[in-house]
Design a protein around this motif. Structure first.
Motif, PDB file in Angstrom:
ATOM      1  N   GLU A 178       0.679  -1.168   0.001  1.00  0.00           N
ATOM      2  CA  GLU A 178       0.067  -0.040   0.068  1.00  0.00           C
ATOM      3  C   GLU A 178       0.784   1.257  -0.013  1.00  0.00           C
ATOM      4  OE1 GLU A 178      -3.437   0.520  -0.078  1.00  0.00           O
ATOM      5  OE2 GLU A 178      -3.722  -1.445  -0.711  1.00  0.00           O
ATOM      6  N   ASN A 179       1.971   1.280   0.770  1.00  0.00           N
ATOM      7  CA  ASN A 179       2.633   2.456   0.742  1.00  0.00           C
ATOM      8  C   ASN A 179       3.282   2.916  -0.524  1.00  0.00           C
ATOM      9  OD1 ASN A 179       4.260   0.196   1.430  1.00  0.00           O
ATOM     10  ND2 ASN A 179       6.025   1.352   1.685  1.00  0.00           N
ATOM     11  N   TYR A 180       3.302   1.956  -1.516  1.00  0.00           N
ATOM     12  CA  TYR A 180       3.699   2.645  -2.964  1.00  0.00           C
ATOM     13  C   TYR A 180       2.618   3.168  -3.885  1.00  0.00           C
ATOM     14  CZ  TYR A 180       7.877   0.329  -1.358  1.00  0.00           C
ATOM     15  OH  TYR A 180       8.922   0.157  -0.640  1.00  0.00           O
ATOM     16  N   ILE A 181       1.431   2.783  -3.609  1.00  0.00           N
ATOM     17  CA  ILE A 181       0.215   2.932  -4.434  1.00  0.00           C
ATOM     18  C   ILE A 181       0.100   4.373  -4.857  1.00  0.00           C
ATOM     19  CG2 ILE A 181      -2.359   2.711  -4.667  1.00  0.00           C
ATOM     20  CD1 ILE A 181      -0.667  -0.038  -4.480  1.00  0.00           C
ATOM     21  N   ASN A 182       0.240   5.267  -4.244  1.00  0.00           N
ATOM     22  CA  ASN A 182      -0.081   6.730  -4.532  1.00  0.00           C
ATOM     23  C   ASN A 182       0.887   7.249  -5.473  1.00  0.00           C
ATOM     24  OD1 ASN A 182      -2.379   7.277  -2.975  1.00  0.00           O
ATOM     25  ND2 ASN A 182      -0.851   7.871  -1.084  1.00  0.00           N
ATOM     26  N   VAL A 183       2.164   6.765  -5.346  1.00  0.00           N
ATOM     27  CA  VAL A 183       3.245   7.170  -6.449  1.00  0.00           C
ATOM     28  C   VAL A 183       2.887   6.488  -7.786  1.00  0.00           C
ATOM     29  CG1 VAL A 183       5.543   6.718  -7.184  1.00  0.00           C
ATOM     30  CG2 VAL A 183       5.115   7.272  -4.703  1.00  0.00           C
ATOM     31  N   LEU A 184       2.333   5.327  -7.732  1.00  0.00           N
ATOM     32  CA  LEU A 184       2.075   4.593  -8.841  1.00  0.00           C
ATOM     33  C   LEU A 184       0.687   5.101  -9.560  1.00  0.00           C
ATOM     34  CD1 LEU A 184       2.325   0.726  -7.793  1.00  0.00           C
ATOM     35  CD2 LEU A 184       3.994   2.161  -9.189  1.00  0.00           C
ATOM     36  N   LYS A 185      -0.027   5.367  -8.795  1.00  0.00           N
ATOM     37  CA  LYS A 185      -1.418   6.109  -9.332  1.00  0.00           C
ATOM     38  C   LYS A 185      -1.048   7.415  -9.991  1.00  0.00           C
ATOM     39  CE  LYS A 185      -5.012   4.678  -5.983  1.00  0.00           C
ATOM     40  NZ  LYS A 185      -5.720   4.900  -4.998  1.00  0.00           N
ATOM     41  N   ASP A 186      -0.100   8.178  -9.517  1.00  0.00           N
ATOM     42  CA  ASP A 186       0.129   9.470 -10.067  1.00  0.00           C
ATOM     43  C   ASP A 186       0.916   9.200 -11.322  1.00  0.00           C
ATOM     44  OD1 ASP A 186      -0.769  11.028  -7.949  1.00  0.00           O
ATOM     45  OD2 ASP A 186       0.924  11.343  -6.970  1.00  0.00           O
ATOM     46  N   TYR A 187       1.816   8.135 -11.127  1.00  0.00           N
ATOM     47  CA  TYR A 187       2.637   8.043 -12.650  1.00  0.00           C
ATOM     48  C   TYR A 187       1.809   7.426 -13.750  1.00  0.00           C
ATOM     49  CZ  TYR A 187       6.285   6.212 -15.616  1.00  0.00           C
ATOM     50  OH  TYR A 187       7.149   6.143 -16.825  1.00  0.00           O
ATOM     51  N   PHE A 188       0.861   6.317 -13.357  1.00  0.00           N
ATOM     52  CA  PHE A 188       0.008   5.711 -14.447  1.00  0.00           C
ATOM     53  C   PHE A 188      -1.212   6.407 -14.466  1.00  0.00           C
ATOM     54  CE2 PHE A 188       2.833   2.212 -13.043  1.00  0.00           C
ATOM     55  CZ  PHE A 188       3.258   1.738 -14.388  1.00  0.00           C
ATOM     56  N   LYS A 189      -1.588   7.381 -13.968  1.00  0.00           N
ATOM     57  CA  LYS A 189      -2.800   8.324 -13.891  1.00  0.00           C
ATOM     58  C   LYS A 189      -3.960   7.076 -14.038  1.00  0.00           C
ATOM     59  CE  LYS A 189      -0.928  12.189 -14.576  1.00  0.00           C
ATOM     60  NZ  LYS A 189       0.179  12.243 -13.619  1.00  0.00           N
TER      61      LYS A 189
END
Length: 102
Positions: free
Chosen positions: A88-99
């Motif tokens: 879970e601690n990586y999800i926000n970065v991935l959401k931003d990158y992958f939109k």
């Protein structure tokens, strides 16, 4: 983003492997979502050359595949994939990158 992927891949060695099986291809699990092919570079190489799987959302959760195969029998195709859930601690970065919103 590269640091995040590196950390996820390092942690993935200790994570449980899940299994996806369906007649629907993995890449069409969610309308409009395409899993992204993940290649990484090692050491001083600047060109990503090592295939590490697919990254995206499986059953509403962020994941990286560790193996994908197709099985054909009785005129049906069964798609199979092994995958790990991304912490879970990586999800926000991935959401931003992958939109992609989940």
């Amino acid at each position: 983003m590269c640091d995040t992927i590196s950390k996820v891949l390092e942690e993935s060695k200790n994570l449980e492997i899940n299994r996806y099986e369906s007649e629907d291809p993995l890449f069409r699990l969610k309308p409009g979502l395409m899993m992204r092919t993940l290649y990484v570079a090692y050491e001083d190489t600047y060109v990503p050359t090592k295939y590490k799987g697919e990254i995206g959302v499986i059953n509403g959760k962020w994941a990286i595949t560790t193996g994908i195969e197709e099985e054909i029998s009785e005129n049906k195709v069964l798609y199979k994939a092994n995958y790990i859930l991304i912490p879970e601690n990586y999800i926000n970065v991935l959401k931003d990158y992958f939109k992609i919103g989940v």
